[in-house]
Design an enzyme around this catalytic site. Sequence first.
Site, PDB file in Angstrom:
ATOM      1  N   PHE A 243       0.846  -1.185   0.000  1.00 49.99           N
ATOM      2  CA  PHE A 243       0.000   0.000   0.000  1.00 49.99           C
ATOM      3  C   PHE A 243       0.882   1.236   0.000  1.00 49.99           C
ATOM      4  CE2 PHE A 243      -2.681  -3.207   1.996  1.00 49.99           C
ATOM      5  CZ  PHE A 243      -3.871  -3.038   1.308  1.00 49.99           C
ATOM      6  N   SER A 244       0.384   2.310  -0.558  1.00 44.00           N
ATOM      7  CA  SER A 244       1.008   3.627  -0.513  1.00 44.00           C
ATOM      8  C   SER A 244       2.366   3.711  -1.184  1.00 44.00           C
ATOM      9  CB  SER A 244       1.109   4.120   0.936  1.00 44.00           C
ATOM     10  OG  SER A 244      -0.183   4.233   1.493  1.00 44.00           O
ATOM     11  N   SER A 245       2.708   2.740  -1.990  1.00 47.34           N
ATOM     12  CA  SER A 245       4.012   2.787  -2.642  1.00 47.34           C
ATOM     13  C   SER A 245       4.102   3.886  -3.695  1.00 47.34           C
ATOM     14  CB  SER A 245       4.353   1.427  -3.256  1.00 47.34           C
ATOM     15  OG  SER A 245       3.358   1.035  -4.168  1.00 47.34           O
TER      16      SER A 245
ATOM     17  N   TYR B 144      -4.143  10.855   7.721  1.00 47.65           N
ATOM     18  CA  TYR B 144      -3.533  10.191   6.575  1.00 47.65           C
ATOM     19  C   TYR B 144      -4.523  10.131   5.412  1.00 47.65           C
ATOM     20  CZ  TYR B 144      -0.829   6.655   4.038  1.00 47.65           C
ATOM     21  OH  TYR B 144      -0.103   5.971   3.099  1.00 47.65           O
TER      22      TYR B 144
END
Length: 199
Positions: free
Chosen positions: A88-90, A178
């Site tokens: 995730f969030s890469s 976030y």
Amino acid sequence: MKSTVDDTAATTTPVETRSGVEVGISGTVAPGFEGVRDAFIANFVEHGEVGAAFSLVHDGRTVVDLWGGVADASEGTPYERDTLQLVFSSTKGATAICANLLAERGDLDLDAPVATYWPEFAQAGKADLPVRQLLCHKAGLPYIDAPLGLDDLLAWDPAVEALATMTPLWDPGTAHGYHAVTYGWLVGEVVRRITGRSL
């Protein structure tokens, strides 16, 4: 890509995790990068890691290739070199790099209102919200409150249009939350407005 580690020399080191379970840490490390293996092992021993893999390419050469633990705790399936891993969030880092590169070039002022670049964003009390609050998750837009379907989200424009009209969930800049789901659209739309290109 050329490797400086001998793939046939992969070793396995048994380690006991914080929960008392013994797992194997496998892989290869080129000379000078042994500290990476130590940190990887410490993540299991001291921090409760269950299963993980890590590869480091330096100057075009693979110098670290490690994996260990379990991929499925309920079954005890070992984490192998080729275990698939959901991440995730890469893309957030790459998105931020694009925005910061534009700032470095003088094409983006991080203190300017988002609406300078994306006029429609000025709605619902966001006229003065600066770009930097998008980058640091302080915009108050951590999710989209409009009822959008998958096709809308994949089409890009419906998502950014919904964010442009949305009222922030908190006064921008007063709190951090976030923006896991919206970061790409928020920062990406600013990049698109400046460059004419999508991320």
